[in-house]
Design a protein around this motif. Structure first.
Motif, PDB file in Angstrom:
ATOM      1  N   TYR A 111       0.822  -1.202   0.000  1.00  0.00           N
ATOM      2  CA  TYR A 111       0.000   0.000   0.000  1.00  0.00           C
ATOM      3  C   TYR A 111       0.858   1.254   0.000  1.00  0.00           C
ATOM      4  CZ  TYR A 111      -3.633  -3.220   1.547  1.00  0.00           C
ATOM      5  OH  TYR A 111      -4.503  -4.260   1.639  1.00  0.00           O
ATOM      6  N   CYS A 112       0.295   2.316  -0.556  1.00  0.00           N
ATOM      7  CA  CYS A 112       0.917   3.635  -0.498  1.00  0.00           C
ATOM      8  C   CYS A 112      -0.204   4.669  -0.465  1.00  0.00           C
ATOM      9  CB  CYS A 112       1.808   3.865  -1.716  1.00  0.00           C
ATOM     10  SG  CYS A 112       2.685   5.435  -1.647  1.00  0.00           S
ATOM     11  N   PRO A 121       7.546   8.063  -4.485  1.00  0.00           N
ATOM     12  CA  PRO A 121       7.126   7.982  -5.892  1.00  0.00           C
ATOM     13  C   PRO A 121       6.988   6.549  -6.403  1.00  0.00           C
ATOM     14  CG  PRO A 121       9.432   8.598  -5.746  1.00  0.00           C
ATOM     15  CD  PRO A 121       8.900   8.579  -4.336  1.00  0.00           C
ATOM     16  N   GLU A 122       7.480   5.574  -5.641  1.00  0.00           N
ATOM     17  CA  GLU A 122       7.412   4.189  -6.077  1.00  0.00           C
ATOM     18  C   GLU A 122       5.965   3.734  -6.236  1.00  0.00           C
ATOM     19  OE1 GLU A 122       8.631   5.081  -3.073  1.00  0.00           O
ATOM     20  OE2 GLU A 122      10.771   4.699  -3.089  1.00  0.00           O
ATOM     21  N   ARG A 123       5.691   3.060  -7.297  1.00  0.00           N
ATOM     22  CA  ARG A 123       4.379   2.445  -7.501  1.00  0.00           C
ATOM     23  C   ARG A 123       4.526   0.995  -7.932  1.00  0.00           C
ATOM     24  NH1 ARG A 123       3.381   5.777  -4.867  1.00  0.00           N
ATOM     25  NH2 ARG A 123       2.057   7.566  -5.073  1.00  0.00           N
ATOM     26  N   TYR A 124       5.687   0.658  -8.507  1.00  0.00           N
ATOM     27  CA  TYR A 124       5.950  -0.683  -9.020  1.00  0.00           C
ATOM     28  C   TYR A 124       7.334  -1.119  -8.555  1.00  0.00           C
ATOM     29  CZ  TYR A 124       2.133   0.460 -12.181  1.00  0.00           C
ATOM     30  OH  TYR A 124       0.924   0.825 -12.694  1.00  0.00           O
ATOM     31  N   ILE A 183       5.619  -6.124  -8.221  1.00  0.00           N
ATOM     32  CA  ILE A 183       4.671  -5.717  -7.185  1.00  0.00           C
ATOM     33  C   ILE A 183       4.072  -4.395  -7.628  1.00  0.00           C
ATOM     34  CG2 ILE A 183       4.469  -4.898  -4.802  1.00  0.00           C
ATOM     35  CD1 ILE A 183       6.999  -6.673  -4.249  1.00  0.00           C
ATOM     36  N   ILE A 184       2.785  -4.261  -7.430  1.00  0.00           N
ATOM     37  CA  ILE A 184       2.116  -2.984  -7.668  1.00  0.00           C
ATOM     38  C   ILE A 184       1.558  -2.507  -6.331  1.00  0.00           C
ATOM     39  CG2 ILE A 184       0.266  -1.783  -8.884  1.00  0.00           C
ATOM     40  CD1 ILE A 184       0.411  -4.009 -11.024  1.00  0.00           C
ATOM     41  N   TYR A 185       1.975  -1.315  -5.900  1.00  0.00           N
ATOM     42  CA  TYR A 185       1.437  -0.768  -4.661  1.00  0.00           C
ATOM     43  C   TYR A 185       0.007  -0.302  -4.889  1.00  0.00           C
ATOM     44  CZ  TYR A 185       6.007  -0.833  -2.500  1.00  0.00           C
ATOM     45  OH  TYR A 185       7.203  -1.230  -1.963  1.00  0.00           O
ATOM     46  N   TYR A 192      -7.466   7.835   3.955  1.00  0.00           N
ATOM     47  CA  TYR A 192      -6.037   7.671   4.154  1.00  0.00           C
ATOM     48  C   TYR A 192      -5.187   8.249   3.044  1.00  0.00           C
ATOM     49  CZ  TYR A 192      -7.444   4.813   7.995  1.00  0.00           C
ATOM     50  OH  TYR A 192      -8.003   4.386   9.161  1.00  0.00           O
ATOM     51  N   VAL A 193      -5.788   8.825   2.016  1.00  0.00           N
ATOM     52  CA  VAL A 193      -4.984   9.406   0.957  1.00  0.00           C
ATOM     53  C   VAL A 193      -4.277  10.645   1.493  1.00  0.00           C
ATOM     54  CG1 VAL A 193      -6.809  10.828  -0.081  1.00  0.00           C
ATOM     55  CG2 VAL A 193      -4.910  10.070  -1.462  1.00  0.00           C
ATOM     56  N   GLU A 194      -2.968  10.658   1.330  1.00  0.00           N
ATOM     57  CA  GLU A 194      -2.140  11.739   1.861  1.00  0.00           C
ATOM     58  C   GLU A 194      -2.648  12.152   3.234  1.00  0.00           C
ATOM     59  OE1 GLU A 194      -1.508  14.735  -1.076  1.00  0.00           O
ATOM     60  OE2 GLU A 194      -0.648  13.270  -2.427  1.00  0.00           O
TER      61      GLU A 194
END
Length: 195
Positions: A111-112, A121-124, A183-185, A192-194
């Motif tokens: 999760y992010c 900035p990581e998403r993958y 992996i996809i975050y 919980y967004v920001e």
């Protein structure tokens, strides 16, 4: 494990940070527990809360206060999901925002909540168990470029192509399987967004 960036007034961040440092330096935990001096419940109590009312499974580490950009960073080790109840508690005590990226490998949950990628900035992620390769990417396009560069699969165009290629290779090479995975975050939205 979850990496955290807490933003807000420097006085609030300093208060939280100083409590973390003080608790770490104590000879014994503030509250008896199975996690030690850096148990999240100890921090809840030190900040004036009741650990029995806040889900505090886990501990923190690597706390750092950055006065220039008004951030407090630390990581938490815990089970199952990010320590959302603990973050709710921090927000109830201080006017802070919490950004995090979380990996629960055994449950396969990533999760992010930093949707704009300001701190994370990581998403993958691309990784391999056989050579411990681990690298993160901001978008699917960059991930596919990395797959072509680092794996034997040069002709893939999508993540589905990559999954199919891995599966096909491993079915044909029973004794020499490849352990590449991506992996996809999952972006956490709603409250919980920001956060």
């Amino acid at each position: 494990m979850t990496d955290h960036v807490i933003t807000g007034p420097i006085d609030s961040l300093r208060t939280i940070y100083n409590k973390m440092v003080k608790l770490r330096r104590m000879k014994a935990p503030l509250v008896e527990n199975g996690f030690g001096k850096t148990w999240l419940g100890c921090l809840v109590v030190a900040l004036g809360g009741d650990w029995k009312k806040v889900y505090c499974r886990g501990a923190w580490d690597n706390e750092k206060l950055n006065k220039e950009d008004c951030t407090l960073t630390f990581c938490t080790e815990h089970a199952w999901c990010p320590p959302l109840d603990f973050l709710d508690f921090l927000k109830s005590k201080f006017q802070v925002k919490s950004y995090f990226i979380s990996e629960e490998e055994l449950m396969g949950e990533y999760y992010c909540n930093d949707i704009n990628g300001r701190y994370f900035p990581e998403r993958y992620v691309l990784r391999s168990g056989e050579n411990n390769f681990y690298s993160s990417y901001p978008n699917e396009e960059k991930l596919i470029e990395a797959i072509k560069k680092h794996t034997p699969f040069k002709d893939i165009g999508t993540l589905q192509d990559f999954s199919a290629a891995i599966k096909g290779y491993n079915e044909e090479h029973d004794n020499d399987e490849l352990d590449w995975q991506y992996i996809i975050y999952t972006p956490l939205e709603d409250k919980y967004v920001e956060y």
